[in-house]
Design an enzyme around this catalytic site. Structure first.
Site, PDB file in Angstrom:
ATOM      1  N   SER A  23       0.834  -1.203   0.000  1.00  0.00           N
ATOM      2  CA  SER A  23       0.000   0.000   0.000  1.00  0.00           C
ATOM      3  C   SER A  23       0.871   1.256   0.000  1.00  0.00           C
ATOM      4  O   SER A  23       0.517   2.253  -0.635  1.00  0.00           O
ATOM      5  CB  SER A  23      -0.952   0.001   1.195  1.00  0.00           C
ATOM      6  OG  SER A  23      -0.242  -0.112   2.412  1.00  0.00           O
ATOM      7  N   GLU A  24       2.025   1.227   0.691  1.00  0.00           N
ATOM      8  CA  GLU A  24       2.969   2.352   0.634  1.00  0.00           C
ATOM      9  C   GLU A  24       4.409   1.880   0.799  1.00  0.00           C
ATOM     10  O   GLU A  24       4.676   0.847   1.433  1.00  0.00           O
ATOM     11  CB  GLU A  24       2.675   3.406   1.718  1.00  0.00           C
ATOM     12  CG  GLU A  24       1.505   4.310   1.436  1.00  0.00           C
ATOM     13  CD  GLU A  24       0.244   3.859   2.142  1.00  0.00           C
ATOM     14  OE1 GLU A  24      -0.852   4.277   1.708  1.00  0.00           O
ATOM     15  OE2 GLU A  24       0.356   3.075   3.103  1.00  0.00           O
ATOM     16  N   THR A  25       5.332   2.676   0.234  1.00  0.00           N
ATOM     17  CA  THR A  25       6.777   2.517   0.393  1.00  0.00           C
ATOM     18  C   THR A  25       7.340   3.893   0.709  1.00  0.00           C
ATOM     19  O   THR A  25       6.907   4.892   0.136  1.00  0.00           O
ATOM     20  CB  THR A  25       7.411   1.969  -0.894  1.00  0.00           C
ATOM     21  OG1 THR A  25       6.851   0.678  -1.180  1.00  0.00           O
ATOM     22  CG2 THR A  25       8.910   1.836  -0.769  1.00  0.00           C
TER      23      THR A  25
END
Length: 297
Positions: free
Chosen positions: A46-48
């Protein structure tokens, strides 16, 4: 050939393979914007996050957050996880980090166990609560794939709210509907087309079923490539702020369970309080390290 070190952690959980996954690049100097976006898409989380030197030396770092398709101004679990990773690598880590992000200066306070080991963090939303437009019950129900009667409106209509990150459509539903919900991509596309001014062309849905100071929640954001999110700090904070707004109290705290239906149970500890500039909120949780390695470009 260039190599960039990364660490992955599970956030808002005390056990591996629970919570929300995050990849952190502790030193992203030398990566271009396009490479950061490509790496975020490659990890398919979903995020990095990508950590860079701060513009102001009095701050801790500049942190850039990418989802699968775009950079984000702010997000909750990436800040908690990034602070945890940095602190675990620094034996003299501070009490709190100050991260420069597009939404503003973000303060993340570390949490520790009795032995002083870092266990997680609490992130304060960078802006006061902003309550936006309401959307029709039919729209919210269609996006969640539930009957209109399962959307509860005694306390509020489906309402857009934010406090520094992407706005979320906050929708109270029955416990049965929460468990049965299935996001409908076509309904999300219709919603942003029919309510373009209110949504700004973006919509994520945060459905919840409260029970006093405890709530179960699910978050759907298929337009951003996240069919369902297992723990969403930047939805928990506007929810906490909005619930405080509805209650009229001076402050409040909620335990939010998310990710159960995905097999990745998460626990988010959200709180909100009133200030002269508006309602502010924060969310806290634990983290667990999972993987480490290098990306070679």
């Amino acid at each position: 050939m260039r190599a960039f070190r990364f660490v992955t952690v599970d956030v808002f959980t005390d056990r591996r393979f629970g919570g929300n996954q995050l990849a952190v690049f502790p030193d992203a100097r030398g990566l271009t914007d396009a490479e950061m976006q490509a790496l975020a898409a490659e990890f398919n989380l979903s995020e990095t996050t990508f950590v860079l030197p701060p513009a102001n030396p009095q701050h801790s770092a500049r942190v850039r957050i990418f989802n699968r398709v775009a950079e984000m101004a702010f997000a909750g679990h990436p800040n908690v996880g990034t602070a945890y990773v940095l602190a675990r690598e620094d034996e003299e880590s501070p009490r709190a980090y100050r991260f420069e992000e597009p939404a503003g200066l973000v303060e993340v306070t570390l949490t520790r166990d009795a032995a002083g080991r870092v266990t997680g963090a609490e992130v304060a939303a960078p802006q006061p609560l902003r309550i936006g437009a309401t959307l029709p019950v039919a729209t919210a129900a269609a996006c969640a794939g539930i009957p209109e009667a399962a959307v509860l409106t005694a306390r509020h209509a489906p309402t857009l709210a934010a406090d520094g990150g992407n706005h979320r459509l906050l929708v109270e539903v029955t416990p049965e509907a929460l468990a049965a919900a299935q996001p409908d991509l076509a309904a999300f596309q219709r919603a942003v087309a029919e309510h373009a001014e209110a949504t700004g062309g973006f919509l994520s849905l945060y459905i919840y079923a409260p029970d006093g100071g405890v709530a179960r929640a699910r978050m759907f954001s298929p337009l951003a490539g996240t069919w369902e999110d297992s723990a969403t700090g930047s939805a928990a904070t506007p929810l906490a702020g909005f619930l405080l707004h509805l209650s009229g109290a001076a402050e409040g705290a909620w335990e939010i369970t998310q990710g159960v239906e995905m097999g990745r149970p998460s626990l988010l500890l959200a709180r909100a309080w009133r200030t002269p500039e508006g309602i502010r909120a924060s969310v806290a949780g634990r983290c667990v390290p999972v993987l480490r390695g290098e990306a070679v470009l």
